[in-house]
Design a protein around this motif. Sequence first.
Motif: not given
Length: 425
Positions: A159, A169, A173-174, A177, A214, A217
């Motif tokens: 990541w 990203k 992420e929001q 992930v 992803v 992460r």
Amino acid sequence: MAILIRDLHDDDLDGILQLWELVRSTGPAPVYSLAEVIASCQKDHAVVAVEAGRVVGAAVGRAAHAQGWIVFFAVDRSHVETDIGSRLLSALERRMLPLGLAKLSVLLAEGDDLVDGFESAGFEPRQSLRYLERVIPVQRQELGVLQELGGRLLRRDLWGEVAGMRTEKALLEQRLVLPLAQPDLAAEFGVVPPRAVMLFGPPGTGKTTFARAVASRLGWPFVEVFPSRLAADERGLPAALRDTFLKVAELEHAVLFMDEVEEVASRRRGDPPSAMQGVTNELLKLIPEFRDQPGRLLICATNFIRALDGAFLRHGRFDYVIPIGLPDEDARRAIWERYIPGSVIGSIDLSRLVERSDGLTPADIEYAARAASQSALERALRDPDPAVGTLVTEDYLLALRGTRATVSAETAAEFFQDIEVLARL
């Protein structure tokens, strides 16, 4: 009635289960899970205290090189003698003595009232220690399935290696992930973790890199599906697809990645139905079934989102349809910094390279950087003068002039149109 201390028998496991539940319900949760305790009972070393045929105490140990660990220790104090704990510990130590252990250790939860008992048995507390752990996402029984699928666990730092692309990203992420990594927190806010997402964009923009990042992460196994390889299966592509999805269902967690999905989900046209229409129909059935399984994420990627069948992108199949475009200025700078040797990067005019590489994909920039390095190496081999072989800004500019952009202006314009019409963020 006298208490008997003996080695654990197979039919004592029910008693171990009852003791574990007793500990869990009357005090701090045991450090080791029930599955770990049962596994050590079966494969490592365990002694039990028995009263009238009932297990009223247990000590379970595991050896790790020259150190032994007490995996589980419990006593039903309402029915046993006061010294039963020390007798169990002594019996376990004798049981493990032939292993040549240098020390025997135990981890206790904060507030556990067994501390005094262990100290009286000769265990010394160690100060200034903190216990950390990380759950391994693939259990032993899953390894065969993962190997059969060609899947693997990726490095956990991928990541951070995605250069620039801060907007993309942050979105991943929001949206992906965080809800998947913290499902309980997501549930508090009524957020349903995603099950399937589509990444689209021009060739070479890093869709595969993002999918791997992803998985990295999340710390989940990464399984990549290649439609061209599945097509070689003698049972046919639809059967091979279904078999792959069924095998993934045997994993507790997984990121299933299918690149160039337009090969198996292209627009269905006219009659009679073609063989490829059958593949598309099968995939349309598999995705809803996949969505019913928690702990898994399907990531599809396409260079030609307009070629996909309309039913494929409807709500209910993909939670998000996310564009992955050409790198912005910050991303291009980060990519150049990755491929320019550290010994010369201070003398390179990065701003010029960033400006001149506008419109190039990450793969294009990597190609130009490697071409410049190769040119400088060949120059150094022809002339032993160190100054002659040194990489300079002009080497990179020359390489850029010889680099053909993967994404044409027309393709880039179509991509922005697709964002307006098809993106779902």
